[in-house]
Enzyme design. Structure first.
Site, short mmCIF file in Angstrom:
data_model
loop_
_atom_site.label_atom_id
_atom_site.label_comp_id
_atom_site.label_asym_id
_atom_site.label_seq_id
_atom_site.Cartn_x
_atom_site.Cartn_y
_atom_site.Cartn_z
N MET A 1 0.86 -1.19 0.00
CA MET A 1 0.00 0.00 0.00
C MET A 1 0.88 1.23 0.00
O MET A 1 1.88 1.28 0.71
CB MET A 1 -0.90 0.00 1.22
CG MET A 1 -1.61 1.33 1.47
SD MET A 1 -2.73 1.78 0.16
CE MET A 1 -4.02 0.58 0.46
N CYS A 2 0.49 2.20 -0.79
CA CYS A 2 1.26 3.44 -0.87
C CYS A 2 0.32 4.61 -1.06
O CYS A 2 -0.81 4.46 -1.52
CB CYS A 2 2.24 3.40 -2.05
SG CYS A 2 3.40 2.03 -1.98
N GLY A 3 0.86 5.79 -0.73
CA GLY A 3 0.25 7.04 -1.17
C GLY A 3 1.08 7.56 -2.30
O GLY A 3 2.29 7.79 -2.14
N ASN A 76 0.85 1.56 -6.42
CA ASN A 76 0.07 1.32 -5.21
C ASN A 76 -0.76 0.07 -5.46
O ASN A 76 -1.89 0.15 -5.93
CB ASN A 76 -0.83 2.53 -4.92
CG ASN A 76 -1.74 2.28 -3.73
OD1 ASN A 76 -1.44 1.47 -2.87
ND2 ASN A 76 -2.87 2.96 -3.71
#
Length: 592
Positions: A1-3, A76
């Site tokens: 998960m990423c922003g 993401n």
């Protein structure tokens, strides 16, 4: 998960990221943050790439990730199939390795079309001066687009903010209808941004979006290239309907057991258990080392209803037995006036009712009651597992504060009463702060789980909503299959982007086993009457296949619980104006 975020501008002075947005991106990816800027003189443009990583897989890999040719990837997502990712590998690195070898748009589409799992991507090809972006077939990861007031800058981001002082008209969710290619060279020369859309194979999508400025256009590619969906079209057949053997008035687990004896029924149920179990296994195994060895790595958004009960039972098969599983159960406290409504009609009982209201537990909402019952069923099935039933209690004062501080920005650009109710309930649930009962006492608990399993997708595929019954009564099976096809087609814009933004705000990753490509593919091959029978009563006929699965897994009363939406089960809907319609714009979001 990423922003992930990319700001592109024709002027380097405008290539900036608002501090509020930056902080919200960091909430999504607390493990590593990095920014990379690119200023190009011919053609003239500037880019800011910002990535914030939540480490979930393989070795920690900072983003933006750059290859030897200067191409940049912001990824993401999770690769759960389609492309090979070894246990020690990071999927971002694997994706970039594949993309670095691409020589044409068809090569890029071939790679992305193979991925099974949720993703949102921003990929900068240096030599071609272009940016690819998009979301997976179901839109399980958020990606928003916005543009500057003078239309000379363009932003792609996982999450935005209402505090930028602009209306929602210049911020849109990127539709999950395909993958997009932005030609920066052409934009620099003409000041008109033309974005090519490469659609998913069999989708018949409308590419005329409302709200775009005149200088930005999204046009379906004339190359004929498409992405190959990883799921087949839904079986729309309504012929050869097989009647159920139970009487319409019977809705017990014994009746479900009788239905399981029908020819071929148990085989279908076991196929669903296998494919759904495998989807859950991929989502709960091989997680990073725990910072808290006694804490849970996996949590379930838990109401005690059929969807979350099955997720918990199957997760129990694959989460090591020495690890707890957190069951996140949210309840909203009713105001005194709302708790006492109606008691005045019986004057002689009013005083007694007032006393009873003060003594009544104010968080015993429907989902809390069914959740506790569900906990008992799980404890009976798996007594060696430590089940943390986390009671998350929210007062109206805390709801008001957190809505203004956080939730209104995360829900943005969506803005309906339904978005507010579900967004708020899910934000508090995913935060995981509450208490766990132990014997006669209780202890404070904050969930350490980075993975949050949610049951989204079950109702949309298995006719779980009341509107499905309405459509069935008015238009029969034909109307029902059309409604279900529409449900799955619009799930990205109605639910998934919002829910991803909400849950990820806590540095956690939402995972959707019911929307695993293999699960959807299996369900799409079945005729509608194998999935639901809406001629049977509520609490039985909807999601019938899932109820049969629950019985096969050893569940009892939870197998025949009627569907109850989160906003009603948690009682958040009772806190506000009861005359509001779910589809109306929510003034609480806009005034926060």
């Amino acid at each position: 998960m990423c922003g992930i975020c990319c700001v592109v501008s024709l002027s380097s002075s405008q290539c900036t990221l608002h501090n509020h947005v930056y902080e919200r991106l960091r909430h999504r990816g607390p493990d590593h943050s990095q920014d990379i800027t690119r200023e190009v003189s011919d053609p003239e443009y500037a880019c800011l790439f910002s990535a914030h990583v939540l480490h979930m897989r393989g070795s920690p890999t900072p983003q933006p990730l750059q290859d030897d040719d200067g191409n940049l990837l912001l990824w993401n997502g999770e690769v759960f199939g389609g492309l090979t990712v070894q246990l020690e590998e990071n999927d971002t690195k694997v994706i970039l390795d594949h993309l670095s070898m691409c020589k044409s748009p068809s090569d890029v589409l071939s790679i992305l079309g193979q991925v099974k799992g949720p993703w949102a991507i921003i990929y900068y090809q240096k030599e071609e001066h272009c940016i690819w972006f998009g979301r997976d077939f179901f839109g399980r990861r958020s990606l928003l687009l916005s543009w500057g007031s003078d239309q000379s800058s363009f932003t792609l981001t996982s999450v935005s903010s209402r505090s930028l002082g602009v209306g929602s008209s210049n911020c849109l969710e990127v539709p999950a209808v395909g993958v997009y290619r932005m030609d920066l060279k052409s934009w620099s020369k003409t000041n008109n941004l033309k974005v090519e859309v490469y659609p998913w194979g069999y989708l018949d999508s409308d590419f005329s979006w409302e709200g775009l400025p005149g200088s930005i256009s999204f046009v379906k590619t004339d190359s004929g290239l498409v992405l190959s969906p990883r799921v087949p079209p839904m079986n729309m057949s309504i012929t050869g309907v097989e009647p159920k053997s139970c009487q319409s008035g019977q809705t017990s687990t014994d009746n479900l057991k009788e239905l399981l004896k029908r020819p071929g029924q148990q085989e279908t149920v076991r196929c669903l258990i296998d494919v759904l179990g495998e989807a859950i296994r991929r989502r709960v195994e091989h997680l990073p080392d725990r910072s808290n060895p006694n804490g849970a790595q996996v949590a379930v958004l838990f109401s005690g209803g059929i969807d979350s009960m099955i997720l918990a039972v199957l997760a129990d098969r694959y989460v090591p037995l020495d690890q707890p599983i957190d069951l996140l159960n949210v309840a909203f406290k009713l105001q005194e006036s709302k708790m006492n409504q109606g008691s005045g009609k019986k004057g002689r009982k009013k005083e007694h009712d007032d006393v009873a209201a003060k003594l009544r537990p104010r968080f015993d909402v429907p989902d809390r009651i069914t959740g506790r019952d569900g906990l008992q069923e799980l404890a009976s099935l798996s007594p060696s597992r430590k089940w943390n039933f986390v009671e998350i209690n929210v007062t109206q004062e805390e709801l008001r504060d957190k809505r203004a501080e956080n939730i209104c920005h995360l829900v943005h650009p969506l803005d309906t009463v339904l978005d507010d109710s579900i967004g708020c309930a899910m934000w508090f649930a995913a935060r995981g702060t509450g208490f766990v009962s132990e014997g006669a006492g209780e202890r404070q608990h904050r969930s350490t789980a980075k993975v949050v399993l949610t049951g989204i997708g079950a109702d949309e595929q298995l006719a779980g909503y009341s509107r499905h019954r309405v459509r069935f009564k008015s238009s029969g099976l034909q109307g029902l299959v059309e409604e279900l096809a529409m449900e799955l087609g619009r799930i990205s814009s109605r639910n998934l982007g919002r829910d991803d933004r909400i849950i990820a705000d806590h540095g956690k990753e939402a995972r959707f086993p019911y929307l695993d490509e293999d699960v959807v593919s299996f369900l799409n091959t079945l005729p509608v009457w194998e999935k639901a029978d809406l001629s049977l009563p509520r609490g039985f006929g909807e999601k019938l296949l899932l109820r049969l699965t629950a019985v096969e897994l050893g569940l009892g009363p939870s197998a025949v619980l009627p569907k109850r939406a989160m906003q009603f089960g948690s009682r958040i809907a009772k806190l506000e104006n009861s005359r509001e319609k779910a589809s109306e714009k929510c003034t609480r979001l806009s005034s926060s």
